[in-house]
Design an enzyme around this catalytic site. Sequence first.
Site, PDB file in Angstrom:
ATOM      1  N   SER A 130       0.804  -1.322   0.146  1.00  9.68           N
ATOM      2  CA  SER A 130      -0.052  -0.032   0.057  1.00  9.68           C
ATOM      3  C   SER A 130       1.052   1.186   0.024  1.00  9.68           C
ATOM      4  O   SER A 130       1.895   1.244   0.548  1.00  9.68           O
ATOM      5  CB  SER A 130      -0.826  -0.002   1.223  1.00  9.68           C
ATOM      6  N   LYS A 184      -4.227  -6.581   3.489  1.00  3.69           N
ATOM      7  CA  LYS A 184      -4.252  -5.269   2.533  1.00  3.69           C
ATOM      8  C   LYS A 184      -5.696  -5.219   2.113  1.00  3.69           C
ATOM      9  O   LYS A 184      -6.149  -4.149   1.983  1.00  3.69           O
ATOM     10  CB  LYS A 184      -3.300  -5.906   1.276  1.00  3.69           C
ATOM     11  N   HIS A 187      -7.201  -3.236   4.922  1.00  7.33           N
ATOM     12  CA  HIS A 187      -6.517  -1.987   5.008  1.00  7.33           C
ATOM     13  C   HIS A 187      -7.259  -1.112   3.889  1.00  7.33           C
ATOM     14  O   HIS A 187      -7.821  -0.113   4.264  1.00  7.33           O
ATOM     15  CB  HIS A 187      -5.148  -2.017   4.650  1.00  7.33           C
ATOM     16  N   ASN A 188      -7.540  -1.847   2.834  1.00  4.30           N
ATOM     17  CA  ASN A 188      -8.333  -0.780   1.735  1.00  4.30           C
ATOM     18  C   ASN A 188      -9.699  -0.361   2.104  1.00  4.30           C
ATOM     19  O   ASN A 188     -10.240   0.360   1.598  1.00  4.30           O
ATOM     20  CB  ASN A 188      -8.261  -1.633   0.391  1.00  4.30           C
ATOM     21  N   GLU A 191      -9.583   2.190   4.341  1.00  7.28           N
ATOM     22  CA  GLU A 191      -9.404   3.270   3.539  1.00  7.28           C
ATOM     23  C   GLU A 191     -10.786   3.795   2.797  1.00  7.28           C
ATOM     24  O   GLU A 191     -11.171   5.115   3.044  1.00  7.28           O
ATOM     25  CB  GLU A 191      -8.365   3.107   2.495  1.00  7.28           C
TER      26      GLU A 191
HETATM   27  P1  NDP Z   1      -2.431  -2.243 -13.370  1.00  9.60           P
HETATM   28  O1  NDP Z   1      -3.197  -2.970 -12.396  1.00  9.60           O
HETATM   29  O2  NDP Z   1      -2.980  -1.076 -14.253  1.00  9.60           O
HETATM   30  O3  NDP Z   1      -1.891  -3.573 -14.506  1.00  9.60           O
HETATM   31  C1  NDP Z   1      -1.049  -3.240 -15.596  1.00  9.60           C
HETATM   32  C2  NDP Z   1       0.141  -3.797 -15.689  1.00  9.60           C
HETATM   33  O4  NDP Z   1      -0.386  -5.609 -15.903  1.00  9.60           O
HETATM   34  C3  NDP Z   1       0.999  -3.847 -17.040  1.00  9.60           C
HETATM   35  O5  NDP Z   1       2.288  -3.976 -16.778  1.00  9.60           O
HETATM   36  C4  NDP Z   1       0.281  -4.926 -17.919  1.00  9.60           C
HETATM   37  O6  NDP Z   1       1.231  -5.021 -19.122  1.00  9.60           O
HETATM   38  C5  NDP Z   1       0.191  -5.911 -16.850  1.00  9.60           C
HETATM   39  N1  NDP Z   1      -0.681  -7.028 -17.435  1.00  9.60           N
HETATM   40  C6  NDP Z   1      -1.865  -6.879 -17.504  1.00  9.60           C
HETATM   41  N2  NDP Z   1      -2.409  -8.167 -17.987  1.00  9.60           N
HETATM   42  C7  NDP Z   1      -1.497  -9.016 -18.270  1.00  9.60           C
HETATM   43  C8  NDP Z   1      -1.199 -10.214 -18.751  1.00  9.60           C
HETATM   44  N3  NDP Z   1      -2.078 -11.015 -19.226  1.00  9.60           N
HETATM   45  N4  NDP Z   1       0.032 -10.796 -19.090  1.00  9.60           N
HETATM   46  C9  NDP Z   1       1.155  -9.877 -18.732  1.00  9.60           C
HETATM   47  N5  NDP Z   1       1.034  -8.713 -18.003  1.00  9.60           N
HETATM   48  C10 NDP Z   1      -0.166  -8.259 -17.960  1.00  9.60           C
HETATM   49  O7  NDP Z   1      -1.058  -1.765 -12.992  1.00  9.60           O
HETATM   50  P2  NDP Z   1      -0.666  -0.761 -11.528  1.00  9.60           P
HETATM   51  O8  NDP Z   1       0.524  -0.804 -11.610  1.00  9.60           O
HETATM   52  O9  NDP Z   1      -1.717   0.241 -11.140  1.00  9.60           O
HETATM   53  O10 NDP Z   1      -1.043  -1.954 -10.466  1.00  9.60           O
HETATM   54  C11 NDP Z   1      -0.419  -3.254 -10.244  1.00  9.60           C
HETATM   55  C12 NDP Z   1      -1.201  -3.987  -9.134  1.00  9.60           C
HETATM   56  O11 NDP Z   1      -0.826  -3.410  -7.951  1.00  9.60           O
HETATM   57  C13 NDP Z   1      -2.397  -4.465  -9.317  1.00  9.60           C
HETATM   58  O12 NDP Z   1      -2.971  -5.560  -8.921  1.00  9.60           O
HETATM   59  C14 NDP Z   1      -3.066  -3.172  -8.458  1.00  9.60           C
HETATM   60  O13 NDP Z   1      -4.526  -3.491  -7.941  1.00  9.60           O
HETATM   61  C15 NDP Z   1      -1.852  -3.018  -7.181  1.00  9.60           C
HETATM   62  N6  NDP Z   1      -1.951  -1.984  -6.817  1.00  9.60           N
HETATM   63  C16 NDP Z   1      -1.999  -0.628  -7.417  1.00  9.60           C
HETATM   64  C17 NDP Z   1      -2.026   0.405  -6.369  1.00  9.60           C
HETATM   65  C18 NDP Z   1      -1.979   1.881  -7.329  1.00  9.60           C
HETATM   66  O14 NDP Z   1      -2.332   2.927  -6.732  1.00  9.60           O
HETATM   67  N7  NDP Z   1      -2.055   1.755  -8.752  1.00  9.60           N
HETATM   68  C19 NDP Z   1      -1.756   0.488  -5.337  1.00  9.60           C
HETATM   69  C20 NDP Z   1      -1.544  -0.681  -4.572  1.00  9.60           C
HETATM   70  C21 NDP Z   1      -1.772  -2.021  -5.337  1.00  9.60           C
HETATM   71  P3  NDP Z   1       1.311  -4.565 -20.156  1.00  9.60           P
HETATM   72  O15 NDP Z   1       2.014  -3.003 -20.173  1.00  9.60           O
HETATM   73  O16 NDP Z   1       1.810  -5.300 -21.347  1.00  9.60           O
HETATM   74  O17 NDP Z   1      -0.074  -4.193 -20.719  1.00  9.60           O
END
Ligand code: NDP
Length: 476
Positions: A130, A184, A187-188, A191
């Site tokens: 987080s 987690k 936590h959310n 939030e």
């Molecule tokens: P996203 O949740 O938007 O995911 C995008 C990423 O996932 C890209 O790298 C994408 O690759 C990859 N991806 C999606 N589908 C596939 C697939 N089938 N095979 C391989 N790669 C894939 O990114 P975030 O960085 O926002 O979040 C990542 C994780 O962290 C999520 O689970 C999210 O819920 C969690 N999280 C996010 C927070 C935030 O503030 N954003 C905070 C805390 C946790 P490509 O570029 O090739 O599309």
Amino acid sequence: MTGTNDLGVFGLAVMGANLARNAARNGYKVAVFNRNTARTKALIEEHGHEGALEGAESIERFVASLVKPRAIILMVKAGKPVDEVMAELAPHLDQGDILIDAGNSLFNDTERRSREMAGKGLRFVGMGVSGGEEGALNGPSIMPGGDAEAFGRIEPFVMKMAAKVDGEPCCAHIGPGGAGHYVKMVHNGIEYADMQLIAETYDLLKSVYGMEAWAIADVFAGWQKGPLNSYLIDITIEVLRKIDDATGKALVDVILDEAEQKGTGRWTAQSALELGVPITAITEAVFARGLSGRREQRQAASGLYEDVKTATRAPDEAALADLQAALYASKIVAYAQGFEQLAGASKAYDWNLDLGTLAKIWRGGCIIRAGFLDRIREVYRDARSEHLLLTDYFAKEIARSVPGWRRVVALAVETGTPVPAFGSCLAYFDGIRRARGPANLLQGQRDYFGAHTYRRLDRDGSFHTRWGQDGSEISA
Ligand code: NDP
């Protein structure tokens, strides 16, 4: 073949890229991979100079570049993509290698994935992270769950990458299986409740007292000096003070009033329903987002029903003190409910969660970080009860806030301002502080239509009244 990189990060959207940079800045050699190689290239080009970041263009090369046993953080979209990525990686891994799912995965999925990985001789850590984009880079709160041995392998680097408060890392091994992702998730959920309570405070200041965004920001800024001090209030002040370049108005006044959600609040509420833990604040916060999304309905209904006619007026000091008390007391209830859910899940799933440690690792790095969590941590050090409302410290805090809290909820009802979180927190408090509630009548009703039986205050055993027959009572 063994490589030299300490750690791999798979998935380089905002969170993965920043976690990789965090690890590299902390002196680790980090291999990075993304399905779409443009993200890998961009990361290396823009941030390669920050530390030892090595981009890989194929999964084979990515895996081969890692030191054994390999540790790979997955930071991809939660859900099916995690399973797809695990299936792609598995054939390239060796016994004992560790996959660390650091996304917001549902804890049951994590339990299942742990079992599937164990069947292949691989290890799995479900790790809650987080802190959003900024936290991932500069130090998030990290909640790893899974087998303790796998945690031991990743402990040095996750401890280094985590936020620090008073020199202590905001990271601890949470428990087995899906425990890290469960924590987690709650936590959310907390939030969601905290944000909703702040939004209801904003709504009262705006709708009842007619205050402008900048003036509301000043009220929140004053409260930052007291027990409400938190990251969420901090960012609220910044959001309220931001002027929109295009219109010259407060940005918040031109943002569409429809809240989105990605699922962790809903999952928290669903799990609480299954466990039978009443987490009214979190659940109301999820519903409030749902209602916000029904904009067309709201617009239609606003033309159908007359608004409550009340003149807006400037708040005096007493009114502001009441609002502060209502926000504080409701926040205590929301956290008390969240922690009770954690205690319930810990018992149900045999996780042995240490609630004080959870409060400790949420003090920094994460979205709900606040001085308030220090109090919760202290309370759990010597608390006789797991329920915060039954602890001396919070009982006193609530008692001081109750009169103002009631006045605020009454004002909201009078003025037709919806306060689902404030109201449900107060109703919960009023429910829990009464030794005898009205559920005796429910039991009577249930026994009447379904012969469900009831227990009596004056005798042991279960009883049924022959309601439709001679009205006599029998032992069931
Ligand atoms: P996203 O949740 O938007 O995911 C995008 C990423 O996932 C890209 O790298 C994408 O690759 C990859 N991806 C999606 N589908 C596939 C697939 N089938 N095979 C391989 N790669 C894939 O990114 P975030 O960085 O926002 O979040 C990542 C994780 O962290 C999520 O689970 C999210 O819920 C969690 N999280 C996010 C927070 C935030 O503030 N954003 C905070 C805390 C946790 P490509 O570029 O090739 O599309």
